[in-house]
Design a protein around this motif. Structure first.
Motif, PDB file in Angstrom:
ATOM      1  N   ASP A  92       0.946  -0.873  -0.138  1.00 43.32           N
ATOM      2  CA  ASP A  92       0.091  -0.010   0.555  1.00 43.32           C
ATOM      3  C   ASP A  92       0.538   1.401   0.075  1.00 43.32           C
ATOM      4  OD1 ASP A  92      -2.417  -1.302   0.020  1.00 43.32           O
ATOM      5  OD2 ASP A  92      -1.962  -1.065   1.977  1.00 43.32           O
ATOM      6  N   ALA A  93       1.707   1.176  -0.292  1.00 43.58           N
ATOM      7  CA  ALA A  93       3.152   1.698  -0.021  1.00 43.58           C
ATOM      8  C   ALA A  93       2.713   3.031  -1.206  1.00 43.58           C
ATOM      9  CB  ALA A  93       4.294   1.186  -0.305  1.00 43.58           C
ATOM     10  N   PHE A  94       2.447   2.694  -2.351  1.00 52.48           N
ATOM     11  CA  PHE A  94       2.004   3.251  -3.724  1.00 52.48           C
ATOM     12  C   PHE A  94      -0.123   3.523  -3.269  1.00 52.48           C
ATOM     13  CE2 PHE A  94       6.366   2.979  -4.281  1.00 52.48           C
ATOM     14  CZ  PHE A  94       6.371   4.579  -4.420  1.00 52.48           C
ATOM     15  N   ALA A  95      -0.392   4.206  -3.588  1.00 51.16           N
ATOM     16  CA  ALA A  95      -1.727   4.016  -4.924  1.00 51.16           C
ATOM     17  C   ALA A  95      -1.677   4.741  -6.038  1.00 51.16           C
ATOM     18  CB  ALA A  95      -2.983   5.459  -3.437  1.00 51.16           C
ATOM     19  N   GLU A  96      -2.827   4.285  -6.627  1.00 50.64           N
ATOM     20  CA  GLU A  96      -2.363   4.544  -8.404  1.00 50.64           C
ATOM     21  C   GLU A  96      -3.510   5.725  -8.596  1.00 50.64           C
ATOM     22  OE1 GLU A  96      -1.449   2.840 -10.724  1.00 50.64           O
ATOM     23  OE2 GLU A  96      -0.179   1.836  -9.093  1.00 50.64           O
ATOM     24  N   ALA A  97      -2.676   6.892  -8.899  1.00 53.74           N
ATOM     25  CA  ALA A  97      -2.687   7.886  -9.176  1.00 53.74           C
ATOM     26  C   ALA A  97      -4.143   7.815 -10.193  1.00 53.74           C
ATOM     27  CB  ALA A  97      -1.447   9.025 -10.150  1.00 53.74           C
ATOM     28  N   PRO A  98      -4.775   8.960 -11.033  1.00 56.44           N
ATOM     29  CA  PRO A  98      -5.372   9.018 -11.951  1.00 56.44           C
ATOM     30  C   PRO A  98      -4.945   8.403 -13.426  1.00 56.44           C
ATOM     31  CG  PRO A  98      -6.281  10.526 -10.890  1.00 56.44           C
ATOM     32  CD  PRO A  98      -5.222  10.423 -10.039  1.00 56.44           C
ATOM     33  N   SER A  99      -4.016   9.228 -13.409  1.00 56.98           N
ATOM     34  CA  SER A  99      -3.206   8.826 -14.580  1.00 56.98           C
ATOM     35  C   SER A  99      -2.143   7.204 -14.470  1.00 56.98           C
ATOM     36  CB  SER A  99      -1.777   9.686 -15.169  1.00 56.98           C
ATOM     37  OG  SER A  99      -1.204   9.919 -13.730  1.00 56.98           O
ATOM     38  N   GLY A 100      -2.631   6.833 -13.830  1.00 54.32           N
ATOM     39  CA  GLY A 100      -2.024   5.576 -13.612  1.00 54.32           C
ATOM     40  C   GLY A 100      -0.824   5.391 -12.478  1.00 54.32           C
ATOM     41  N   ALA A 101      -0.261   6.277 -12.768  1.00 59.16           N
ATOM     42  CA  ALA A 101       1.228   6.216 -12.164  1.00 59.16           C
ATOM     43  C   ALA A 101       0.889   6.575 -10.178  1.00 59.16           C
ATOM     44  CB  ALA A 101       1.877   8.091 -12.940  1.00 59.16           C
ATOM     45  N   PRO A 102       1.307   6.340  -9.829  1.00 57.13           N
ATOM     46  CA  PRO A 102       1.634   6.047  -8.320  1.00 57.13           C
ATOM     47  C   PRO A 102       1.863   7.281  -7.761  1.00 57.13           C
ATOM     48  CG  PRO A 102       4.082   4.880  -8.696  1.00 57.13           C
ATOM     49  CD  PRO A 102       3.338   5.959 -10.209  1.00 57.13           C
ATOM     50  N   ILE A 103       0.967   7.326  -6.550  1.00 61.31           N
ATOM     51  CA  ILE A 103       1.089   8.782  -5.734  1.00 61.31           C
ATOM     52  C   ILE A 103       1.838   8.165  -5.057  1.00 61.31           C
ATOM     53  CG2 ILE A 103       0.028  10.590  -4.350  1.00 61.31           C
ATOM     54  CD1 ILE A 103      -2.356  10.429  -5.937  1.00 61.31           C
ATOM     55  N   PRO A 104       3.550   8.839  -4.454  1.00 65.32           N
ATOM     56  CA  PRO A 104       3.976   7.947  -3.600  1.00 65.32           C
ATOM     57  C   PRO A 104       3.393   8.229  -1.845  1.00 65.32           C
ATOM     58  CG  PRO A 104       5.870   9.379  -4.506  1.00 65.32           C
ATOM     59  CD  PRO A 104       4.313   9.642  -5.145  1.00 65.32           C
ATOM     60  N   ARG A 105       3.890   7.977  -1.530  1.00 70.36           N
ATOM     61  CA  ARG A 105       3.345   8.102   0.754  1.00 70.36           C
ATOM     62  C   ARG A 105       4.398   8.590   1.324  1.00 70.36           C
ATOM     63  NH1 ARG A 105      -2.348   8.373  -0.895  1.00 70.36           N
ATOM     64  NH2 ARG A 105      -3.221   6.701  -1.624  1.00 70.36           N
ATOM     65  N   PHE A 106       4.243   9.469   1.754  1.00 69.79           N
ATOM     66  CA  PHE A 106       5.256   9.403   2.695  1.00 69.79           C
ATOM     67  C   PHE A 106       5.887   8.308   4.219  1.00 69.79           C
ATOM     68  CE2 PHE A 106       7.109  12.004   6.526  1.00 69.79           C
ATOM     69  CZ  PHE A 106       7.611  13.368   5.409  1.00 69.79           C
ATOM     70  N   PRO A 107       6.956   8.373   4.091  1.00 70.07           N
ATOM     71  CA  PRO A 107       7.662   7.358   4.881  1.00 70.07           C
ATOM     72  C   PRO A 107       7.608   6.689   6.348  1.00 70.07           C
ATOM     73  CG  PRO A 107       9.389   8.047   3.606  1.00 70.07           C
ATOM     74  CD  PRO A 107       7.514   9.212   3.459  1.00 70.07           C
ATOM     75  N   VAL A 108       6.729   6.135   6.430  1.00 72.13           N
ATOM     76  CA  VAL A 108       6.032   5.896   8.119  1.00 72.13           C
ATOM     77  C   VAL A 108       7.415   6.543   9.439  1.00 72.13           C
ATOM     78  CG1 VAL A 108       4.942   4.092   9.726  1.00 72.13           C
ATOM     79  CG2 VAL A 108       4.144   4.011   7.430  1.00 72.13           C
ATOM     80  N   PRO A 109       8.610   5.136   9.090  1.00 73.06           N
ATOM     81  CA  PRO A 109       9.239   6.620  10.290  1.00 73.06           C
ATOM     82  C   PRO A 109       9.651   7.805  10.086  1.00 73.06           C
ATOM     83  CG  PRO A 109      10.197   4.494   9.227  1.00 73.06           C
ATOM     84  CD  PRO A 109       9.005   4.832   7.699  1.00 73.06           C
ATOM     85  N   PHE A 110       9.021   8.693   9.148  1.00 68.25           N
ATOM     86  CA  PHE A 110       9.437  10.101   9.090  1.00 68.25           C
ATOM     87  C   PHE A 110       8.252  10.516   9.665  1.00 68.25           C
ATOM     88  CE2 PHE A 110      13.209   8.548   6.141  1.00 68.25           C
ATOM     89  CZ  PHE A 110      13.420   9.087   6.689  1.00 68.25           C
ATOM     90  N   ALA A 111       7.275  10.089   8.498  1.00 72.01           N
ATOM     91  CA  ALA A 111       5.558  10.633   9.285  1.00 72.01           C
ATOM     92  C   ALA A 111       5.676  10.359  11.520  1.00 72.01           C
ATOM     93  CB  ALA A 111       4.509   9.765   8.860  1.00 72.01           C
ATOM     94  N   LEU A 112       6.046   9.327  11.820  1.00 74.29           N
ATOM     95  CA  LEU A 112       6.099   9.082  13.636  1.00 74.29           C
ATOM     96  C   LEU A 112       7.463  10.081  13.656  1.00 74.29           C
ATOM     97  CD1 LEU A 112       6.484   4.991  13.188  1.00 74.29           C
ATOM     98  CD2 LEU A 112       4.230   6.760  13.634  1.00 74.29           C
ATOM     99  N   GLY A 113       7.953  10.999  13.356  1.00 77.74           N
ATOM    100  CA  GLY A 113       8.837  11.396  14.037  1.00 77.74           C
ATOM    101  C   GLY A 113       7.836  12.734  14.070  1.00 77.74           C
ATOM    102  N   LEU A 114       6.728  13.179  12.918  1.00 79.56           N
ATOM    103  CA  LEU A 114       5.870  14.496  13.725  1.00 79.56           C
ATOM    104  C   LEU A 114       5.254  13.535  14.757  1.00 79.56           C
ATOM    105  CD1 LEU A 114       5.879  14.979   9.739  1.00 79.56           C
ATOM    106  CD2 LEU A 114       6.315  16.821  11.243  1.00 79.56           C
ATOM    107  N   ARG A 115       5.325  13.060  15.067  1.00 78.51           N
ATOM    108  CA  ARG A 115       4.091  12.464  16.262  1.00 78.51           C
ATOM    109  C   ARG A 115       4.952  13.585  17.443  1.00 78.51           C
ATOM    110  NH1 ARG A 115       1.385   6.830  16.044  1.00 78.51           N
ATOM    111  NH2 ARG A 115       0.685   7.548  14.107  1.00 78.51           N
ATOM    112  N   VAL A 116       6.206  13.706  17.175  1.00 76.09           N
ATOM    113  CA  VAL A 116       6.507  13.890  18.625  1.00 76.09           C
ATOM    114  C   VAL A 116       7.180  15.148  18.295  1.00 76.09           C
ATOM    115  CG1 VAL A 116       6.911  11.982  20.097  1.00 76.09           C
ATOM    116  CG2 VAL A 116       8.549  12.413  18.416  1.00 76.09           C
ATOM    117  N   ALA A 117       7.702  15.379  16.969  1.00 77.67           N
ATOM    118  CA  ALA A 117       8.789  16.615  16.897  1.00 77.67           C
ATOM    119  C   ALA A 117       7.342  18.202  17.050  1.00 77.67           C
ATOM    120  CB  ALA A 117       8.370  16.622  15.784  1.00 77.67           C
ATOM    121  N   PRO A 118       8.907  19.379  17.628  1.00 73.43           N
ATOM    122  CA  PRO A 118       7.914  20.620  17.999  1.00 73.43           C
ATOM    123  C   PRO A 118       7.334  20.861  16.698  1.00 73.43           C
ATOM    124  CG  PRO A 118      10.586  20.735  18.489  1.00 73.43           C
ATOM    125  CD  PRO A 118      10.019  19.226  17.837  1.00 73.43           C
TER     126      PRO A 118
END
Length: 188
Positions: free
Chosen positions: A5-31
């Motif tokens: 599920d790291a990529f969802a299909e864009a309407p053009s068929g190209a994947p829409i990248p997803r923000f990496p989960v480890p970095f997103a988790l960092g935003l949970r605690v970052a000021p």
């Protein structure tokens, strides 16, 4: 999210990248205050470079917007303030008259013209809630301004503009996230 599920299909068929989960988790605690202040400075520089962007909002030039990157644990509250924008990064849904939500890469792709907003909306990769006429005004203003966010970042770095542009180009190639406006191909 599974690895598939790291990529969802864009309407053009190209994947829409997803923000990496480890970095997103960092935003949970970052000021969030430093990020809010940085984005406010950045938004004001964009407003100076593209004064028509906020004028084009018309009656919505004081309407608060929420930009909700769904692959991050934050939301971005944008207050246009008649061309003197302020940005506040919050955890949770955020508050505004209009909410535009989708993966960060899709939101950035919309700014740069890499994705078609209508196609993203009808494929449900983009969700608009609240005052849809305000959201449409924001979309039209951003489309009309033809923003290139990497150019704006490079301008902020002064003498480091060239290396910054190079780093952003590498990041764009490696992640598939549209960090700049695609170069137009002249067919003639």
């Amino acid at each position: 999210m599974s690895p598939n599920d790291a990529f969802a299909e864009a309407p053009s068929g190209a994947p829409i990248p997803r923000f990496p989960v480890p970095f997103a988790l960092g935003l949970r605690v970052a000021p969030l205050l430093p990020l809010s202040l940085s984005l406010t400075v950045y938004a004001r520089r964009v407003a100076q470079s593209h004064p028509g962007l906020f004028r084009r909002l018309g009656d919505y030039d004081t309407t608060p917007f929420v930009l909700d990157p769904t692959d991050l644990p934050i939301a971005i509250e944008l207050q246009p303030n008649k061309g003197r924008p302020s940005v506040r990064v919050v955890r949770g849904a955020g508050q505004g008259a209009a909410r535009i939500a989708g993966p960060l890469a899709a939101l950035l792709g919309l700014v740069h013209g890499a994705y078609d907003g209508d196609a993203l909306f009808f494929s449900r990769d983009l969700v608009i809630e609240g005052d849809t006429s305000a959201a449409l005004a924001l979309r039209n203003a951003v489309d009309d301004a033809e923003l290139d966010l990497s150019e704006e970042v490079a301008r902020l770095t002064g003498p480091f503009a060239a290396p910054m542009k190079h780093l952003l180009a590498i990041a764009e190639r490696r992640t598939g996230v549209s960090l700049s406006r695609p170069e137009e191909v002249d067919l003639w």
